[in-house]
Design a protein around this motif. Sequence first.
Motif, PDB file in Angstrom:
ATOM      1  N   ALA A 204       0.877  -1.345  -0.007  1.00  0.00           N
ATOM      2  CA  ALA A 204      -0.164   0.027   0.061  1.00  0.00           C
ATOM      3  C   ALA A 204       0.963   1.288  -0.005  1.00  0.00           C
ATOM      4  CB  ALA A 204      -0.850  -0.007   1.130  1.00  0.00           C
ATOM      5  N   ASP A 205       1.976   1.014   0.666  1.00  0.00           N
ATOM      6  CA  ASP A 205       2.964   2.402   0.564  1.00  0.00           C
ATOM      7  C   ASP A 205       3.848   2.559  -0.375  1.00  0.00           C
ATOM      8  OD1 ASP A 205       4.481   0.150   1.179  1.00  0.00           O
ATOM      9  OD2 ASP A 205       5.276   1.331   3.078  1.00  0.00           O
ATOM     10  N   ALA A 206       3.923   1.499  -1.478  1.00  0.00           N
ATOM     11  CA  ALA A 206       4.726   1.836  -2.667  1.00  0.00           C
ATOM     12  C   ALA A 206       4.662   3.118  -3.425  1.00  0.00           C
ATOM     13  CB  ALA A 206       4.621   0.581  -3.756  1.00  0.00           C
ATOM     14  N   LEU A 207       5.560   3.595  -3.804  1.00  0.00           N
ATOM     15  CA  LEU A 207       5.858   4.812  -4.465  1.00  0.00           C
ATOM     16  C   LEU A 207       6.311   4.673  -6.009  1.00  0.00           C
ATOM     17  CD1 LEU A 207       7.167   7.271  -1.850  1.00  0.00           C
ATOM     18  CD2 LEU A 207       4.877   7.231  -2.702  1.00  0.00           C
ATOM     19  N   TYR A 208       6.692   3.447  -6.267  1.00  0.00           N
ATOM     20  CA  TYR A 208       7.312   3.214  -7.610  1.00  0.00           C
ATOM     21  C   TYR A 208       6.806   2.011  -8.035  1.00  0.00           C
ATOM     22  CZ  TYR A 208      10.176   3.764 -11.701  1.00  0.00           C
ATOM     23  OH  TYR A 208      10.559   3.848 -12.971  1.00  0.00           O
ATOM     24  N   PRO A 209       6.153   1.781  -9.233  1.00  0.00           N
ATOM     25  CA  PRO A 209       5.982   2.672 -10.376  1.00  0.00           C
ATOM     26  C   PRO A 209       4.968   3.538 -10.106  1.00  0.00           C
ATOM     27  CG  PRO A 209       4.888   0.630 -11.194  1.00  0.00           C
ATOM     28  CD  PRO A 209       5.709   0.355  -9.820  1.00  0.00           C
ATOM     29  N   ALA A 210       5.106   4.661 -10.612  1.00  0.00           N
ATOM     30  CA  ALA A 210       4.303   5.739 -10.056  1.00  0.00           C
ATOM     31  C   ALA A 210       2.679   5.624 -10.492  1.00  0.00           C
ATOM     32  CB  ALA A 210       4.662   7.348 -10.727  1.00  0.00           C
ATOM     33  N   LEU A 211       2.649   4.900 -11.367  1.00  0.00           N
ATOM     34  CA  LEU A 211       1.212   4.497 -11.780  1.00  0.00           C
ATOM     35  C   LEU A 211       0.606   3.656 -10.802  1.00  0.00           C
ATOM     36  CD1 LEU A 211       0.917   1.098 -13.014  1.00  0.00           C
ATOM     37  CD2 LEU A 211       2.103   2.042 -14.841  1.00  0.00           C
TER      38      LEU A 211
ATOM     39  N   ALA B 149       2.145  10.764  -0.933  1.00  0.00           N
ATOM     40  CA  ALA B 149       1.600  11.019   0.597  1.00  0.00           C
ATOM     41  C   ALA B 149       1.060   9.417   0.636  1.00  0.00           C
ATOM     42  CB  ALA B 149       0.655  11.759   0.349  1.00  0.00           C
ATOM     43  N   PRO B 150       0.748   9.202   1.827  1.00  0.00           N
ATOM     44  CA  PRO B 150       0.444   7.794   2.223  1.00  0.00           C
ATOM     45  C   PRO B 150      -0.989   7.477   1.489  1.00  0.00           C
ATOM     46  CG  PRO B 150       1.176   8.691   4.232  1.00  0.00           C
ATOM     47  CD  PRO B 150       1.154   9.855   3.085  1.00  0.00           C
ATOM     48  N   LEU B 151      -1.047   6.278   0.840  1.00  0.00           N
ATOM     49  CA  LEU B 151      -2.313   5.702   0.046  1.00  0.00           C
ATOM     50  C   LEU B 151      -3.411   5.878   0.894  1.00  0.00           C
ATOM     51  CD1 LEU B 151      -2.822   4.896  -2.643  1.00  0.00           C
ATOM     52  CD2 LEU B 151      -2.851   2.648  -2.040  1.00  0.00           C
ATOM     53  N   ALA B 152      -4.500   6.646   0.615  1.00  0.00           N
ATOM     54  CA  ALA B 152      -5.639   7.079   1.387  1.00  0.00           C
ATOM     55  C   ALA B 152      -6.821   5.980   0.988  1.00  0.00           C
ATOM     56  CB  ALA B 152      -5.999   8.351   1.301  1.00  0.00           C
TER      57      ALA B 152
ATOM     58  N   ILE C 254       9.386  -6.527  -8.203  1.00  0.00           N
ATOM     59  CA  ILE C 254       9.540  -6.261  -6.617  1.00  0.00           C
ATOM     60  C   ILE C 254       9.421  -4.621  -6.496  1.00  0.00           C
ATOM     61  CG2 ILE C 254      10.962  -6.285  -4.545  1.00  0.00           C
ATOM     62  CD1 ILE C 254      11.803  -8.854  -5.716  1.00  0.00           C
ATOM     63  N   PRO C 255       8.641  -3.668  -5.820  1.00  0.00           N
ATOM     64  CA  PRO C 255       8.733  -2.355  -5.715  1.00  0.00           C
ATOM     65  C   PRO C 255       9.999  -1.975  -5.092  1.00  0.00           C
ATOM     66  CG  PRO C 255       7.120  -3.254  -4.294  1.00  0.00           C
ATOM     67  CD  PRO C 255       7.410  -4.318  -5.046  1.00  0.00           C
ATOM     68  N   PRO C 256      10.488  -0.740  -5.508  1.00  0.00           N
ATOM     69  CA  PRO C 256      11.826  -0.557  -4.717  1.00  0.00           C
ATOM     70  C   PRO C 256      11.558   0.208  -3.208  1.00  0.00           C
ATOM     71  CG  PRO C 256      11.276   0.972  -6.480  1.00  0.00           C
ATOM     72  CD  PRO C 256      10.421  -0.133  -6.699  1.00  0.00           C
ATOM     73  N   ARG C 257      12.455   0.209  -2.498  1.00  0.00           N
ATOM     74  CA  ARG C 257      12.181   0.920  -1.110  1.00  0.00           C
ATOM     75  C   ARG C 257      12.094   2.553  -1.579  1.00  0.00           C
ATOM     76  NH1 ARG C 257      13.107  -2.396   3.296  1.00  0.00           N
ATOM     77  NH2 ARG C 257      14.314  -4.611   2.692  1.00  0.00           N
ATOM     78  N   GLU C 258      11.427   3.134  -0.492  1.00  0.00           N
ATOM     79  CA  GLU C 258      11.018   4.630  -0.732  1.00  0.00           C
ATOM     80  C   GLU C 258      12.212   5.457  -1.219  1.00  0.00           C
ATOM     81  OE1 GLU C 258       9.438   8.092   1.777  1.00  0.00           O
ATOM     82  OE2 GLU C 258       8.642   6.394   2.366  1.00  0.00           O
ATOM     83  N   PRO C 259      13.570   5.370  -0.603  1.00  0.00           N
ATOM     84  CA  PRO C 259      14.277   6.370  -1.099  1.00  0.00           C
ATOM     85  C   PRO C 259      14.700   6.162  -2.610  1.00  0.00           C
ATOM     86  CG  PRO C 259      15.356   5.357   1.105  1.00  0.00           C
ATOM     87  CD  PRO C 259      13.804   4.640   0.618  1.00  0.00           C
ATOM     88  N   LEU C 260      14.915   4.751  -2.861  1.00  0.00           N
ATOM     89  CA  LEU C 260      15.101   4.598  -4.245  1.00  0.00           C
ATOM     90  C   LEU C 260      13.802   4.961  -5.204  1.00  0.00           C
ATOM     91  CD1 LEU C 260      16.976   3.555  -6.653  1.00  0.00           C
ATOM     92  CD2 LEU C 260      16.116   1.191  -5.927  1.00  0.00           C
ATOM     93  N   ALA C 261      12.839   4.786  -4.797  1.00  0.00           N
ATOM     94  CA  ALA C 261      11.475   5.171  -5.487  1.00  0.00           C
ATOM     95  C   ALA C 261      11.544   6.427  -5.785  1.00  0.00           C
ATOM     96  CB  ALA C 261      10.166   4.689  -4.697  1.00  0.00           C
ATOM     97  N   ARG C 262      11.972   7.355  -4.758  1.00  0.00           N
ATOM     98  CA  ARG C 262      11.904   8.831  -4.948  1.00  0.00           C
ATOM     99  C   ARG C 262      12.895   9.437  -5.911  1.00  0.00           C
ATOM    100  NH1 ARG C 262       8.384  11.492  -1.780  1.00  0.00           N
ATOM    101  NH2 ARG C 262       7.416  10.344   0.058  1.00  0.00           N
ATOM    102  N   ALA C 263      14.206   8.770  -5.700  1.00  0.00           N
ATOM    103  CA  ALA C 263      15.191   9.013  -6.514  1.00  0.00           C
ATOM    104  C   ALA C 263      14.830   8.669  -8.237  1.00  0.00           C
ATOM    105  CB  ALA C 263      16.594   8.375  -6.260  1.00  0.00           C
ATOM    106  N   LEU C 264      14.147   7.562  -8.319  1.00  0.00           N
ATOM    107  CA  LEU C 264      13.628   7.178  -9.775  1.00  0.00           C
ATOM    108  C   LEU C 264      12.656   8.109 -10.252  1.00  0.00           C
ATOM    109  CD1 LEU C 264      13.485   3.401  -9.249  1.00  0.00           C
ATOM    110  CD2 LEU C 264      14.693   4.484 -10.994  1.00  0.00           C
ATOM    111  N   VAL C 265      11.906   8.712  -9.392  1.00  0.00           N
ATOM    112  CA  VAL C 265      10.839   9.591  -9.970  1.00  0.00           C
ATOM    113  C   VAL C 265      11.596  10.950 -10.044  1.00  0.00           C
ATOM    114  CG1 VAL C 265       8.664  10.923  -9.190  1.00  0.00           C
ATOM    115  CG2 VAL C 265       8.638   8.522  -8.774  1.00  0.00           C
ATOM    116  N   ALA C 266      12.431  11.348  -9.346  1.00  0.00           N
ATOM    117  CA  ALA C 266      13.144  12.499  -9.452  1.00  0.00           C
ATOM    118  C   ALA C 266      14.023  12.661 -10.722  1.00  0.00           C
ATOM    119  CB  ALA C 266      14.297  12.890  -8.334  1.00  0.00           C
TER     120      ALA C 266
END
Length: 343
Positions: A150-157, A212-215, A323-335
């Motif tokens: 539920a907290d995955a940030l990548y892929p952004a879709l 943000a956290p998934l609502a 496998i979804p990446p951890r948050e720091p890597l996810a944010r770096a990929l989106v950046a």
Amino acid sequence: MTPSVLIITTMRNEGPHLVEWVAHCRAAGADDILVFSNDCTDGTDDLLDALDRAGALTHIRNVIPEGRTPQWAALKQAADHPLTQSADWIAVLDCDEFINLRPPLTTFGDLIHAVDADAIVLPWRLFGNAGHLTRPNGMTLDAYTQAIPADALYPALARFFKTLYRRETMQKPGVHRPRQKKATAPRWVDGSGNRLDNRFAKNDGRIMLWGAPLATDLVQLNHYSVRSVQDFLLKSARGLPNHTDKAVDLTYWVERNFNTVADTSIAVMAPATRAEYARLMTDPTVAAAQSQSNARTAAALEHALRDPDTVNLMGRLILANSIPPREPLARALVAHYQQALKP
């Protein structure tokens, strides 16, 4: 007073799954389902005709003007359809998107009454194939219970959404969110009922809630976009309704086939869906059309598996493990992605 709810959808070659999806929407309180089909080769259109005659939905065989995609051509027609004009609330959903209401909510009407809003975000939750090579027996809701965290940030879709909205506050339906009337300020809430700011409300192009956290305290939209490996092969041959030039290939699979955590939360809705499915299938015309569609689907799969390229793709799909990446890597990929898109 319970508001009326209309579901608008487009379909092509969805024969194996559409009766369950229709049953789920109806069990959740949809008053009508407006379906536009196009270029079906598996008997989906005949099955939809049978369901139309049974009073389960309204079916239109869509003729697509040159230069338009099937989904946008359908939405243009849907905007002026009498069912659209008379509905209180509308959602544009696909046949692989199942509404998942949190108890004690059981219907669209319950969700609408639970919030003070003109538009309710229905957040996607990506569900994977759960290890199924072939189509499992039973319902989608029972067979596919593995999802992206539920907290995955990548892929952004993974943070895309669809929308349930009050018709009178919007201009016309859209794929992910409706087009708004100019100089209006409709009230938007997320899947937990939290108010979203006016910048979000005014931006028709904003189709994800990222960062943000998934609502999902009130609702999520279970997105079964891959299902079994062999179902995916058929989907690959069919293509997409709104991006006809986009390949449904290994990349598409890897970005959506997440089997990381269990999510069985929709199970509370399954008994009502199962009962409505059984009722619909008691109609002999519907049952016959379903049987014919199943036979055509099996023949299409058998033909596809004679192609070496299709068999190669099947093997790669089985090997791929998303496998979804951890948050720091996810944010770096989106950046990195955002930086690459800058002029």
